[in-house]
Write an enzyme that holds these catalytic residues in place. Structure first.
Site, mmCIF file in Angstrom:
data_model
loop_
_atom_site.group_PDB
_atom_site.id
_atom_site.type_symbol
_atom_site.label_atom_id
_atom_site.label_comp_id
_atom_site.label_asym_id
_atom_site.label_seq_id
_atom_site.Cartn_x
_atom_site.Cartn_y
_atom_site.Cartn_z
ATOM 1 N N LYS A 163 11.505 -8.560 1.239
ATOM 2 C CA LYS A 163 10.415 -9.388 0.572
ATOM 3 C C LYS A 163 9.557 -8.602 0.557
ATOM 4 O O LYS A 163 8.587 -8.023 1.517
ATOM 5 C CB LYS A 163 10.296 -10.236 1.793
ATOM 6 C CG LYS A 163 9.486 -11.536 1.112
ATOM 7 C CD LYS A 163 7.903 -11.589 0.926
ATOM 8 C CE LYS A 163 7.285 -12.050 0.241
ATOM 9 N NZ LYS A 163 6.357 -11.636 -0.883
ATOM 10 N N ASN B 125 1.142 -1.072 0.057
ATOM 11 C CA ASN B 125 0.177 -0.041 0.275
ATOM 12 C C ASN B 125 1.606 1.154 0.337
ATOM 13 O O ASN B 125 0.395 2.475 -0.436
ATOM 14 C CB ASN B 125 -1.189 0.247 1.521
ATOM 15 C CG ASN B 125 -0.273 -0.306 2.829
ATOM 16 O OD1 ASN B 125 0.730 -0.428 2.930
ATOM 17 N ND2 ASN B 125 -1.193 0.324 3.086
ATOM 18 N N ALA C 138 6.188 -6.536 -0.995
ATOM 19 C CA ALA C 138 4.740 -7.148 -2.028
ATOM 20 C C ALA C 138 4.750 -7.790 -3.219
ATOM 21 O O ALA C 138 5.259 -7.444 -3.331
ATOM 22 C CB ALA C 138 3.346 -7.194 -1.741
ATOM 23 N N SER C 139 4.379 -8.699 -4.086
ATOM 24 C CA SER C 139 4.636 -9.415 -5.121
ATOM 25 C C SER C 139 3.484 -9.304 -6.332
ATOM 26 O O SER C 139 3.990 -9.020 -6.878
ATOM 27 C CB SER C 139 3.796 -11.443 -4.982
ATOM 28 O OG SER C 139 4.373 -12.146 -4.245
ATOM 29 N N CYS D 194 -3.251 1.736 6.864
ATOM 30 C CA CYS D 194 -3.202 0.705 8.465
ATOM 31 C C CYS D 194 -4.227 2.137 9.462
ATOM 32 O O CYS D 194 -4.264 1.957 9.974
ATOM 33 C CB CYS D 194 -2.106 0.470 8.858
ATOM 34 S SG CYS D 194 -1.997 -1.247 7.657
ATOM 35 N N GLU E 296 3.842 -4.589 12.960
ATOM 36 C CA GLU E 296 2.806 -3.375 12.554
ATOM 37 C C GLU E 296 1.926 -3.801 11.426
ATOM 38 O O GLU E 296 1.620 -4.085 10.275
ATOM 39 C CB GLU E 296 3.511 -1.805 11.700
ATOM 40 C CG GLU E 296 2.052 -0.486 12.027
ATOM 41 C CD GLU E 296 1.873 -0.347 11.171
ATOM 42 O OE1 GLU E 296 0.792 -1.388 10.305
ATOM 43 O OE2 GLU E 296 2.421 -0.022 9.162
#
Length: 464
Positions: free
Chosen positions: A160, A137, A162-163, A268, A234
């Site tokens: 790593k 995001n 997000a895909s 978030c 988080e």
């Protein structure tokens, strides 16, 4: 999930990537460990020079990386550029302050004497390779708020990402490489989520940080706990936004709209539950709904777009299910409430939506709505406002609008959240600690607290 760039504005797959194999992962882990041995002793002045260089490079290509982010996850282009600028600011902040934040500390003289020592120091030393599991995001900011303090502390980073944001992930590795960091200081791992467990169990990885969903946090925390490794989490948030009678209603409603739909509502720390004192409920609701209706939903590449598509089709489906569940259970839809069906917007769009009459039985009361959907609650007074605000499994941040200092004191004392923003919108800033309580996670990012999370806090005792 495939590792691919899929444009959420139209559903088109633009680029796909093969996941790294075991041989390449092993090479990168060896490189991270070897690089740490030398980088850990790099003077702060050199670390700061490198960080400032990276920040300057980021400023130079702000427009280009902004377009990449918008293409990969759909945020309005003006917000993407602002995210890149914010990252450069944070990088410079840590470059300027890391040495001071990690300076040796000397306990009080009487404590030193009481211990029988001639001198005692507390020293902050880096841990080693740190794995960061990051979300889509805020694909730059979430990473930089880990990477800047970690690298300035002398650690090395393994990302790593997000895909669905692979191009942003690769850009970040290249950014630090182009700035002159030693090879291995910051590496992107193009892997699926199924490969994270093995990396966490590797002895060369010393700690981990994750920003993401509660299930992902539980998985990382479980494996890290089994390996006795430090983690910072988080996770989700369903932040309350409380409006009391003394508030500036025009300003509170104006900011409420921004607070709910920033990043297409996929944040978030976006305000999600609007808890309004009954004396001003109707007046606030009218202003708020008008503001939500006035937003332009459209192509995120257009400068005047306020709300773009959600990042994935699944995300839109999940949001739609929450709204439909609330409607079936008696919620009143004050605006929006149905997916957009416009030929010129074929992607994963959902309109700004306001729901009223929320009850505890509705899923949206206890689950995070990750999109431009707001819920309105009526509170009879301060005590009920606090009860509603705390009636959530999450505790990331909170917003309070009042001019009454006694009310401010009560909210600050009683709200279960990692932050309380008074007469303003929750935002992250490099100088202030960021994180939550309850199922929103633990540990802190940013500020001095954040840079010390991945340090070995060492007591150095000298005999008399």
């Amino acid at each position: 999930m495939p590792i691919a760039t899929v444009n959420p504005a139209n559903g088109e797959t633009l680029k796909t990537y093969e996941a790294m194999g075991e041989e390449e992962l092993e090479r990168r882990l060896q490189l991270a460990e070897a690089t740490f041995r030398t980088y850990r002793t790099t003077p702060f002045a050199e670390r700061a020079r490198l960080m400032n260089k990276a920040a300057g490079l980021l400023d130079e290509i702000q427009q280009d990386i902004g377009r990449v982010m918008t293409t990969e996850m759909g945020k309005p282009i003006k917000q993407a550029r602002a995210e890149a600028a914010k990252c450069a600011k944070a990088m410079r902040w840590y470059a300027d302050h890391a040495e001071e934040l990690l300076a040796d500390e000397e306990p009080a003289e009487f404590d030193v004497k009481d211990s029988g020592a001639s001198r005692v120091l507390v020293r902050y030393r880096p841990l080693g390779p740190v794995l960061a599991v990051m979300p889509w995001n805020f694909p730059l900011w979430q990473v930089i708020r880990f990477a800047a303090p970690a690298l300035m502390a002398g650690n090395v980073g393994l990302l790593k990402h997000a895909s669905n944001v692979p191009q942003t992930a690769l850009f970040l590795e290249d950014l630090f490489h182009q700035a002159g960091y030693p090879e291995g200081c910051f590496q992107t791992l193009l892997i699926g989520s199924g490969a994270v467990d093995d990396i966490l169990r590797d002895e060369r990885v010393k700690a981990a940080t994750l920003t993401g969903s509660e299930p992902a946090g539980r998985a990382v925390a479980s494996t890290s706990g089994d390996m006795v490794k430090k983690t910072v989490l988080e996770l989700g948030g369903s932040d309350p936004y409380v409006v009391m009678p003394s508030a500036d209603l025009d300003r509170a409603a104006q900011i409420a709209v921004i607070a709910r739909v920033q990043n297409n509502g996929q944040s978030c720390i976006a305000a999600k539950r609007f808890i309004v004192h009954t004396d001003v409920y109707d007046a606030f609701a009218e202003r708020f709904v008008e503001g939500m209706k006035a937003l332009k939903v459209g192509d995120p590449m257009e400068e005047d777009t306020d709300v773009g598509p959600l990042a994935s089709e699944q995300g839109r489906d999940d949001l739609e299910e929450l709204v439909d569940d609330a409607r079936r259970s008696g919620a009143e839809v004050l605006c929006g409430g149905h997916r957009l069906r416009r030929p010129e917007l074929p992607g994963w769009y959902y309109p700004p939506t306001v729901l009223a009459g929320i009850t505890r039985e509705m899923r949206i009361h206890r689950e995070e709505a990750f999109g431009p959907v707001a819920t309105l609650y009526r509170a009879s007074g301060l005590d009920e406002a606090v009860l509603i605000a705390n009636d959530s499994p999450f505790g990331l941040s909170s917003n309070v609008w009042t001019r009454d200092e006694a009310e401010v004191d009560r909210f600050v004392r009683d709200l279960e959240a990692g932050a309380v923003y008074v007469n303003g919108m929750t935002a992250s800033h490099p100088a202030f600690p960021f994180g939550g309580v309850k199922r929103s996670g633990y540990g802190r990012e940013l500020s001095g607290h954040g840079i010390r999370e991945f340090c070995n806090i060492t007591t150095v005792w000298h005999g008399a």
